[in-house]
Design a protein around this motif. Structure first.
Motif, PDB file in Angstrom:
ATOM      1  N   VAL A 138       3.797   5.923  -5.666  1.00 63.99           N
ATOM      2  CA  VAL A 138       3.466   6.120  -7.056  1.00 63.99           C
ATOM      3  C   VAL A 138       2.408   6.908  -7.473  1.00 63.99           C
ATOM      4  O   VAL A 138       2.500   7.785  -8.229  1.00 63.99           O
TER       5      VAL A 138
ATOM      6  N   GLN B 172       0.754  -1.175   0.013  1.00 68.00           N
ATOM      7  CA  GLN B 172      -0.027  -0.029  -0.186  1.00 68.00           C
ATOM      8  C   GLN B 172       0.915   1.207   0.018  1.00 68.00           C
ATOM      9  O   GLN B 172       0.670   2.473  -0.952  1.00 68.00           O
TER      10      GLN B 172
ATOM     11  N   PHE C 184       2.256   1.791  -3.544  1.00 61.03           N
ATOM     12  CA  PHE C 184       1.326   2.352  -4.332  1.00 61.03           C
ATOM     13  C   PHE C 184       1.037   3.747  -4.251  1.00 61.03           C
ATOM     14  O   PHE C 184       0.640   4.535  -5.051  1.00 61.03           O
ATOM     15  N   GLU C 185       1.093   4.196  -2.927  1.00 64.32           N
ATOM     16  CA  GLU C 185       0.704   5.635  -2.447  1.00 64.32           C
ATOM     17  C   GLU C 185       1.711   6.592  -3.011  1.00 64.32           C
ATOM     18  O   GLU C 185       1.496   7.636  -3.452  1.00 64.32           O
TER      19      GLU C 185
END
Length: 84
Positions: A48, A42, A45-46
């Protein structure tokens, strides 16, 4: 040092070169199965999505991957694997 994980009993211990052991955390507190992995995914992805840099650089990430792959090989072969 050697780190031994017992995922059934949910604890880890570290053996120093002198042979002494230290347990990491009381039983049940060391490893919440899958939560740490999900948190890392998580977080990545945050970063990114927000176009921000992660808290580790690529060379440290490579080193972490080498350690993880050595741990996997150690489990497969049933013997310690030295990480250089």
């Amino acid at each position: 040092k050697t780190i031994t994980l017992d995922l059934q009993s949910n604890f880890a211990k570290v053996q120093t070169p002198s042979g002494s052991f230290a347990e990491i955390g009381p039983p049940g507190s060391f490893f919440e199965k899958n939560y740490s992995f999900l948190d890392e995914i998580q977080y990545f992805f945050e970063c990114v999505a927000n176009k921000t840099q992660t808290n580790i650089d690529i060379s440290e990430g490579k080193r972490i991957l080498q350690i993880a792959l050595a741990a996997k090989e150690s489990m497969r072969k049933g013997k310690p694997i030295k990480v250089l």
